[in-house]
Design a protein around this motif. Structure first.
Motif, short mmCIF file in Angstrom:
data_model
loop_
_atom_site.label_atom_id
_atom_site.label_comp_id
_atom_site.label_asym_id
_atom_site.label_seq_id
_atom_site.Cartn_x
_atom_site.Cartn_y
_atom_site.Cartn_z
N THR A 171 0.80 -1.23 0.00
CA THR A 171 0.00 0.00 0.00
C THR A 171 0.84 1.28 0.00
O THR A 171 0.28 2.38 0.00
N LEU A 172 2.16 1.15 0.01
CA LEU A 172 2.99 2.36 0.14
C LEU A 172 2.90 3.26 -1.08
O LEU A 172 2.89 4.50 -0.95
N ALA A 173 2.81 2.67 -2.27
CA ALA A 173 2.70 3.49 -3.48
C ALA A 173 1.42 4.32 -3.46
O ALA A 173 1.43 5.51 -3.81
N GLN A 174 0.32 3.70 -3.06
CA GLN A 174 -0.95 4.43 -2.98
C GLN A 174 -0.86 5.58 -1.97
O GLN A 174 -1.44 6.65 -2.19
N ARG A 175 -0.16 5.36 -0.89
CA ARG A 175 -0.03 6.40 0.13
C ARG A 175 0.81 7.58 -0.39
O ARG A 175 0.54 8.74 -0.06
N GLU A 176 1.81 7.27 -1.19
CA GLU A 176 2.61 8.33 -1.81
C GLU A 176 1.72 9.21 -2.70
O GLU A 176 1.82 10.44 -2.69
N VAL A 177 0.86 8.56 -3.48
CA VAL A 177 -0.04 9.31 -4.36
C VAL A 177 -1.06 10.09 -3.54
O VAL A 177 -1.37 11.26 -3.85
N ALA A 178 -1.58 9.48 -2.49
CA ALA A 178 -2.55 10.18 -1.63
C ALA A 178 -1.92 11.42 -1.01
O ALA A 178 -2.56 12.47 -0.90
N ALA A 179 -0.65 11.31 -0.59
CA ALA A 179 0.04 12.46 -0.01
C ALA A 179 0.17 13.58 -1.04
O ALA A 179 -0.02 14.76 -0.71
N TYR A 180 0.46 13.22 -2.29
CA TYR A 180 0.54 14.24 -3.34
C TYR A 180 -0.82 14.89 -3.56
O TYR A 180 -0.92 16.12 -3.68
N GLU A 181 -1.86 14.09 -3.65
CA GLU A 181 -3.20 14.63 -3.92
C GLU A 181 -3.61 15.62 -2.82
O GLU A 181 -4.14 16.69 -3.11
N LEU A 182 -3.36 15.24 -1.55
CA LEU A 182 -3.73 16.14 -0.47
C LEU A 182 -2.85 17.38 -0.47
O LEU A 182 -3.33 18.51 -0.27
N ALA A 183 -1.55 17.19 -0.72
CA ALA A 183 -0.65 18.34 -0.76
C ALA A 183 -1.04 19.31 -1.86
O ALA A 183 -0.98 20.53 -1.68
N ALA A 184 -1.44 18.78 -3.02
CA ALA A 184 -1.86 19.64 -4.12
C ALA A 184 -3.07 20.47 -3.73
O ALA A 184 -3.21 21.63 -4.15
N ALA A 185 -3.95 19.90 -2.90
CA ALA A 185 -5.15 20.62 -2.48
C ALA A 185 -4.83 21.79 -1.56
O ALA A 185 -5.65 22.70 -1.41
#
Length: 271
Positions: free
Chosen positions: A68-82
């Motif tokens: 699940t680490l790759a998904q968490r990396e993407v989730a962190a980007y999505e939230l950071a972009a917001a």
């Protein structure tokens, strides 16, 4: 009849390049704890360097579900972009030469950039610096570990509190020649339990800035809308609810969080 007007090629966004580009592995990043490959990605006449972390190369962790680490990396980007702070390089989830994985735009670090971390032989930090804590430096001696009193770092500290970053090390801070600062390596984030481990404790207990409060209010709204829908594809429902709760806690307290005492506050090694 006049010749048809030539339409200049459309500029490809970083996300489009990462998602649709041809991914070629150029080498391995050997100091990474999980498999991390240096790659190039090319699409529609444009090319960039990137990092590819295949799920198949993730080491099992006792406190995070496997794969699940790759998904968490993407989730962190999505939230950071917001947040609008541009703190995490563009990051996507896609198939690659070794299966599905995280692909992130490569960031060139400015070797002449201002120092962000330091060890000093003092009891208190100098102006312009914030104390993290004392560290052993050998022969029974200690030194004060400090970080810069930098607005970019302060924003990153707020982001880390929201995503519950369990591994904010010095090597994960990438200053660039144009004055930006990026944070990377967000695989161990969004845990339901409080696992915040960071070098950015200098503002612990201090009031959040007015800017941070407004950003958190925006995140609260976004998490109830499209951002929440997107994160639900990447993390569990319980983790998403815990993220919303962390935002509410920060807004209610109006202060930067302090170490809980239930978990090591500083990652090791710190760099």
């Amino acid at each position: 009849m006049s010749a048809p007007e030539r339409i200049p090629p459309r500029s490809v966004t970083a996300a489009e390049l990462l998602i649709h580009g041809e991914l070629k592995v150029r080498g391995r990043i050997r100091d990474a704890s999980n498999a991390a490959l240096f790659c190039t990605v090319a699409h529609d006449g444009q090319e960039a360097s990137c990092v590819y972390k295949p799920v198949a190369g993730e080491r099992p962790l006792w406190d995070f579900p496997d794969g699940t680490l790759a998904q968490r990396e993407v989730a962190a980007y999505e939230l950071a972009a917001a947040t609008g702070w541009d703190l995490v390089p563009p990051t996507v989830l896609r198939d690659g030469p070794y299966g599905e994985g995280m692909v992130q735009l490569w960031i060139d670090v400015d070797p002449e950039g201002a120092e962000l971390l330091a060890l000093v032989d003092a009891e208190e930090p100098e102006p312009g610096w914030k104390a993290i804590g004392f560290a052993e430096v050998g022969d029974g001696k200690t030194a004060l570990l400090v970080h810069a009193d930098d607005e970019r770092l302060r924003r990153l500290a707020v982001l880390d509190a929201v995503i519950n970053n369990a591994d904010r090390k010095g090597g994960h801070l990438l200053p660039t020649a144009d004055g930006r600062l990026y944070g990377i390596d967000h695989g161990v984030t969004f845990n339901v339990d409080n696992k915040l481990r960071t070098l950015l404790w200098g503002w612990a207990g201090e009031d959040l800035t007015g800017e941070a409060v407004e950003v958190l209010k925006g995140l609260r709204e976004a998490l109830g809308g499209p951002l929440g829908t997107r994160l639900a594809e990447l993390i569990t429902a319980a983790e998403l609810e815990a993220t919303r709760a962390r935002v509410e806690t920060l807004l209610t307290a109006g202060k930067h969080p302090e170490p809980s005492g239930e978990w090591p506050a500083i990652p090791w090694p710190p760099v």
